[in-house]
Scaffold this motif. Structure first.
Motif, mmCIF file in Angstrom:
data_model
loop_
_atom_site.group_PDB
_atom_site.id
_atom_site.type_symbol
_atom_site.label_atom_id
_atom_site.label_comp_id
_atom_site.label_asym_id
_atom_site.label_seq_id
_atom_site.Cartn_x
_atom_site.Cartn_y
_atom_site.Cartn_z
ATOM 1 N N ALA A 1 -24.801 5.757 -2.396
ATOM 2 C CA ALA A 1 -23.556 5.462 -3.116
ATOM 3 C C ALA A 1 -22.499 6.518 -2.815
ATOM 4 C CB ALA A 1 -23.843 5.422 -4.613
ATOM 5 N N TYR B 1 -26.887 13.170 -13.107
ATOM 6 C CA TYR B 1 -26.297 12.006 -12.431
ATOM 7 C C TYR B 1 -25.122 11.506 -13.266
ATOM 8 C CZ TYR B 1 -25.923 7.365 -10.238
ATOM 9 O OH TYR B 1 -25.466 6.238 -9.586
ATOM 10 N N CYS C 1 -22.740 2.935 -15.135
ATOM 11 C CA CYS C 1 -21.479 2.192 -15.234
ATOM 12 C C CYS C 1 -21.320 1.521 -16.592
ATOM 13 C CB CYS C 1 -21.445 1.144 -14.124
ATOM 14 S SG CYS C 1 -19.893 0.260 -14.085
ATOM 15 N N ASN D 1 -15.384 -3.211 -4.209
ATOM 16 C CA ASN D 1 -16.497 -4.118 -4.487
ATOM 17 C C ASN D 1 -15.984 -5.441 -5.047
ATOM 18 O OD1 ASN D 1 -18.112 -1.976 -3.747
ATOM 19 N ND2 ASN D 1 -19.360 -2.025 -5.572
ATOM 20 N N ALA E 1 -26.181 2.118 -12.804
ATOM 21 C CA ALA E 1 -26.947 2.757 -13.880
ATOM 22 C C ALA E 1 -26.055 3.593 -14.802
ATOM 23 C CB ALA E 1 -28.042 3.633 -13.272
#
Ligand code: RVP
Length: 498
Positions: free
Chosen positions: A57, A404, A318, A290, A316
């Motif tokens: 990503a 993350y 978002c 996207n 995950a």
């Protein structure tokens, strides 16, 4: 009145694959995971094919040069993130392109006049026991000698004594010139019983160090994704704000492929930016996205996108669906876009690969994404768990975790992707959290690849196109999902790291 799209918005969790007949020659060893990365015309093949269908990503918490190197060595592609200055991103591209397996840029360097105390501190910081002694103390300065942790002892030698008093001078250090190959360097390491072979240029400046351990390590990666000059391939994210400056700089630095990175790629801004890039750099493949439906796919394909990324709101980290009510279940999105890609190919003779981006919560979701028509996947959470990802590794009572965070979070402040028409974020579309630490990327990815190969064999396919063409999927009920789980008390925790 608003139009209601027929069919429910479905996720990967709602599907399972049915086994197909497996022929005698359909084995895991026969599975070839090669897949096209960029647009190609009927009868030809893609100018860049991934060797394994994985990309990382375009995120701060994921795509560092270190991760891109590890992923390319395993046949996939890293997309270096653009949430930083053009110069910094260019430096990242150069780092990956300059990576030479087995040839290490020295990170433990001192000057001859530095004290042994300082040498000790530098070694403690990097964790390495061999230091290069260079004129300027840098990684590319003129090499004057080597010093290792075996050459001095903090208690035996005066910490204020200069490094020059304990180093082995260059006249006594075996070294090689810049044209040495890895196998030549390795032969010298063994024949001359060396631990380290410095490589210097014609002016005596240090280029690399070659260590024995790294040579054996290189043999582990037979599926590396490399360019014609045998350099690792790397991708880079770009945005619709500064592309006129960023794209030329990245191309000049050697990026193999670019990708417009947006949470909503169905926009005239992106189409305009794609047209500009294809006009000025027709030879450089560039993706878009996207998007989540066939109309948007066609829009970007017609604007020149060489591949299209699919996925809105499933990541995950978002929270776009919570915040804006925008998105689509990833399975429905991939199925719809794959159908549009196939019609586009029939009409134009051009195949534009699609990437399923985000929301791959289990290893088997990769197989589902490919079966539904994706040519490759992009993952954030998955890669953020590994050593090579940039997030800090933090100890907890349950074990280590890695940081993350989403590009739409306040921490990332990626206004180019998530700004609401301003150079700032009025609200967040991503969260900042942790994922379980999963060790080395190569080891983790090997397990995921083993599962993917096994699934394809059960479905009777040894290539990705065959898998896409022949896979059979079924919708599952809650009860049938339940039936698939173990129903005994487990002796110990087992199962997938993902
Ligand atoms: P995941 O693999 O589920 O972690 O999802 C990664 C994807 O999520 C990215 O490739 C990107 O499309 C999307 N993303 C990144 N940041 C955010 C956010 O903050 N909302 N979403």
């Amino acid at each position: 009145m608003a139009q209601i799209i027929a069919g429910v918005s479905r996720t990967f969790n709602e599907y399972l694959l049915l086994p197909n007949r497996t022929a005698l020659d359909c084995s895991v060893a026969a599975v070839d995971l090669r897949t096209p990365l960029v647009r190609y015309a009927a009868g030809q093949s893609s100018t860049i094919e991934l060797r394994t269908p994985f990309t990382s990503a375009i995120m701060q918490a994921v795509s560092s040069p270190e991760l891109a190197i590890a992923l390319a060595r395993n046949g996939g592609l890293g997309f270096l993130h653009h949430n930083r200055s053009i110069d910094e991103q260019v430096e990242d591209v150069v780092t990956v392109k300059n990576f030479k397996a087995g040839f290490v840029v020295s990170d433990t360097n001192v000057r001859p006049e530095d004290s042994l105390r300082r040498l000790n501190e530098v070694m403690a910081r990097t964790g390495h026991s061999t230091a290069a002694v260079t004129e300027n103390g840098g990684a590319t300065g003129r090499l004057l000698g080597l010093v290792t942790s075996r050459d001095f002892h903090p208690q035996r030698h005066d910490p204020d004594a200069p490094v020059s008093s304990r180093m082995r001078p260059i006249t006594e250090v075996a070294h090689a010139t810049a044209d040495v190959t890895l196998s030549e360097a390795n032969a010298r390491l063994w024949e001359e019983r060396l631990d380290c072979l410095p490589v210097v240029d014609e002016l005596g400046r240090l280029r690399h160090l070659v260590f024995r351990a790294d040579y054996t390590d290189n043999k582990r990666f037979p599926a590396q994704l490399v360019d014609d000059a045998k350099r690792l391939r790397v991708g880079a994210g770009v945005n619709t704000h500064d592309y006129r400056e960023r794209v030329p700089a990245l191309v000049e630095a050697g990026a193999d492929v670019l990708c417009f990175d947006s949470s909503d790629g169905y926009s005239d801004w992106q189409a305009e930016a794609l047209r500009w890039a294809k006009k000025h750099y027709p030879e450089v493949p560039i993706g878009g996205g996207n998007i989540v439906d066939g109309d948007a796919f066609r829009f970007l394909a017609e604007a020149g996108a060489d591949f299209v990324k699919v996925g809105v709101g499933g990541g995950a980290i978002c929270i776009t669906r919570d915040q804006k009510g925008i998105g689509r279940g990833q399975a429905s999105a991939v199925l719809d876009v794959a159908a549009a890609r196939d019609s586009y190919r029939e009409e134009t003779g051009e195949y534009v690969p699609i990437c399923s981006d985000g929301g791959l919560a289990h290893d088997y979701h990769v197989a589902l994404a490919l079966a539904m028509g994706a040519d490759f996947v992009m993952m954030g959470r998955y890669f953020a768990r590994f050593d090579q990802a940039p997030g800090a590794k933090v100890p907890t009572r349950e074990g280590f975790v890695k940081e993350y965070w989403g590009e739409g979070s306040n921490r990332a402040r990626n206004w180019q992707r998530y700004g609401q028409g301003t150079q700032g974020l009025l609200f967040e579309e991503g969260v900042d959290g942790f994922v379980p630490y999963a060790g080395d990327l190569s080891e983790g990815l090997a397990t995921t690849i083993a599962k993917l190969r096994a699934t394809m064999v059960s479905c009777g396919a040894t290539t990705v196109p065959r898998f896409q063409a022949t896979a059979r999927l079924t919708l599952v009920s809650d009860q049938s999902l339940q039936e698939g789980h173990a129903t005994v008390t487990l002796r110990e925790t087992t199962g997938s790291p993902s």
